[in-house]
Design an enzyme around this catalytic site. Structure first.
Site, PDB file in Angstrom:
ATOM      1  N   HIS A  33       0.761  -1.122   0.134  1.00 20.06           N
ATOM      2  CA  HIS A  33       0.208  -0.133  -0.124  1.00 20.06           C
ATOM      3  C   HIS A  33       0.971   1.075  -0.014  1.00 20.06           C
ATOM      4  CE1 HIS A  33       0.180   1.052   4.518  1.00 20.06           C
ATOM      5  NE2 HIS A  33       0.144  -0.386   4.548  1.00 20.06           N
TER       6      HIS A  33
ATOM      7  N   HIS B  52       3.774   3.081  12.485  1.00 27.06           N
ATOM      8  CA  HIS B  52       2.861   4.033  12.670  1.00 27.06           C
ATOM      9  C   HIS B  52       3.566   5.122  13.522  1.00 27.06           C
ATOM     10  CE1 HIS B  52      -0.980   1.386  11.733  1.00 27.06           C
ATOM     11  NE2 HIS B  52       0.002   1.390  10.899  1.00 27.06           N
TER      12      HIS B  52
ATOM     13  N   GLU C 252      -4.806   1.952   2.424  1.00 27.27           N
ATOM     14  CA  GLU C 252      -5.021   0.753   3.501  1.00 27.27           C
ATOM     15  C   GLU C 252      -5.232   1.306   5.195  1.00 27.27           C
ATOM     16  OE1 GLU C 252      -3.914  -2.094   6.491  1.00 27.27           O
ATOM     17  OE2 GLU C 252      -2.495  -0.516   5.955  1.00 27.27           O
TER      18      GLU C 252
ATOM     19  N   ASP D  58       3.293  -6.309   3.188  1.00 28.93           N
ATOM     20  CA  ASP D  58       2.992  -5.401   4.189  1.00 28.93           C
ATOM     21  C   ASP D  58       3.394  -5.804   5.578  1.00 28.93           C
ATOM     22  OD1 ASP D  58       1.866  -3.044   5.536  1.00 28.93           O
ATOM     23  OD2 ASP D  58       0.013  -3.824   5.246  1.00 28.93           O
TER      24      ASP D  58
HETATM   25 ZN   LIG Z   1       0.683  -1.392   6.246  1.00 25.22          ZN
END
Ligand SMILES: [Zn+2]
Length: 465
Positions: A279, A423, A325, A353
């Site tokens: 993604h 993240h 995503e 991913d």
């Molecule tokens: Zn991811």
């Protein structure tokens, strides 16, 4: 009305020699390690463009850049597929502190969760109640929660070797904590970052209010693991301390964006598609190098490695860089809807991913019969130490393609360091190792090569009923 049943036949080509396969796979690995391109693409995506949140200028730049790069590979077709994506913006940086008594404060690193509403302009200051998960809310009841901030402090389980399992074990407090806590009168929620390490980086990620009424929604944020430890300790010493936070993120109207797609047409079975992808969007705190710039450039590399090694696929090999995503999965959904509408036959969909770390193998979501054939290829991956083949989760973006004939697969890199970066502000290019990234690309290209060469399929046979 005629009835159709789907007949799936996987035939292992009996006359294939593992020697020929081993040679092609070696050529793929040699090229990926000695003449890499993926790492350079990632450098550009990370350092020239940066975090690529859906609907942002950076996401648009990434679409343009990757399309341009795919066009230099001499593919048969490169195109954009329109996707409407949610646009959430962070606004000015968040701010938070623990107040032990009037005038005595400790600032703590905090980030709004993706999709959260803002706090009131002046912020929220309130007492805190700590819980170890959503199930604790009911035990405490409204009397102990109303008018307070709920602090979800369930840590990732450090004893789990697969860190994705540890993530799954507590991510629901981040995703659904706000909606659940609001039902007990909480003013907001603070979540311990999904991180196995103690450090000062807050980790964002998607949260959802579901169908909750707009006026019942409460703001949600994550604090770093060090801050979570500090808050928990402080609360034990004095349950009456106050926590302050302020954020002004918001959800805007959906905007138009795109999946980026390129393909090499199959020479013998152009209607059979083998998909590789990752993604293109990412969170905005870091530059999204591991999540999921790595998966995107590895997928692009698969097609380039075929071109470079002179391998002409029998089936259509397609790279898809999915948009959105992280906070909606719209790209994956739109792609699958279109594939279904146009009756496309996907033989394999392979996603990367899980970070650009040393690849260990693949996990497969497929039939037992398909898996039996896949397992026969394991020895070909042993020279590269990439021979962990297991049944399991494939990837988020290819999930919507699930049916009873497409094999779904995910690249499985070593997961020990993934959640140090996931993240967070430190998901950046310098944390990706060139050789590890390129080994992953070569492993993906090798699996695609074996599917292309050895898997045949017959579909949609009409019955006489
Ligand atoms: Zn991811």
């Amino acid at each position: 009305m005629r009835n159709y049943f789907i007949l799936l036949v996987l035939v292992a080509t009996t006359a294939w020699s593992q020697k020929g396969d081993a040679e092609q796979i070696k050529a793929i690995f040699d090229t990926s390690l000695s003449d890499a391109k993926g790492y350079d693409w990632l450098n550009h995506l990370s350092n020239q463009i940066g975090g690529r949140l859906s609907g942002s200028v950076q996401a648009e730049q990434a679409i343009e850049y990757t399309k341009e790069q795919l066009e230099t590979l001499g593919l048969d077709r490169v195109w954009l597929q329109e996707v409407k994506v949610p646009k959430w913006v962070r606004g000015t940086p968040e701010f938070a502190y623990i107040e032990t008594s009037p005038g005595f404060t400790n600032n703590v690193p905090i980030t709004a969760l993706g999709g959260s509403i803002a706090t009131p302009a002046a912020g929220i200051k309130a007492n805190v109640v700590e819980v170890q998960g959503i199930e604790d809310l009911e035990k405490l009841g409204r009397a102990k929660i109303e008018g307070k901030l709920v602090f979800f402090n369930k840590p990732m389980d450090p004893t789990l070797i697969n860190t994705f399992a540890a993530y799954s074990g507590c991510v629901n407090q981040r995703y659904a904590g706000a909606k659940e806590a609001a039902a007990y009168g909480a003013l907001g929620i603070i979540v311990r970052s999904m991180n196995l390490r103690l450090d000062d980086f807050p980790h964002t990620g998607a949260m959802s209010y579901g169908d909750q009424d707009l006026k019942e929604r409460i703001p949600a944020a994550a604090i770093s693991t060090n801050a979570a430890e500090l808050l928990s300790t402080t609360l034990k010493l004095n349950p009456n301390i106050l926590f302050y936070f302020k954020q002004n993120c918001r959800q805007l109207l959906d905007v138009t964006s795109y999946n980026v797609i390129g393909e090499i047409k199959g020479s013998t079975y152009p209607d059979q598609v083998i998909l590789v992808g990752g993604h293109l969007d990412s969170w905005d705190l870091g530059d999204g190098s591991h999540d999921d710039g790595a998966g995107c450039v590895q997928s692009m590399e698969v097609l380039r490695l075929f071109k470079k090694t002179g391998y002409k696929p029998k089936k259509t090999i397609r790279v898809v860089l999915f948009m959105n995503e992280e906070n909606g999965l719209r790209g994956g959904k739109v792609y699958a809807e279109n594939a279904l509408k146009s009756g496309e036959n996907h033989l394999l969909a392979l996603e990367s991913d899980a970070g650009g770390f040393t690849p260990r193998g693949f996990s497969f979501d497929c039939s037992d019969k398909q898996f039996e054939q896949i397992l026969s290829w394991k020895p070909l991956f042993e020279p590269y130490y990439i021979h962990l083949f297991e049944k399991g989760f494939s990837g988020p973006d290819i999930g919507p393609l699930k049916n009873n004939r497409t094999a779904l697969a995910g690249l499985r890199p070593d997961s020990q360091r993934y959640f140090d970066h996931h993240h967070a502000e430190n998901d950046t290019f310098e944390h990706v190792n060139k050789r590890e990234l390129q080994l992953g690309a070569a492993a993906m290209a090798s699996l695609v090569f074996l599917f292309d060469k050895h898997v045949t399929e017959a579909v949609a046979k009409p019955t006489g009923k």
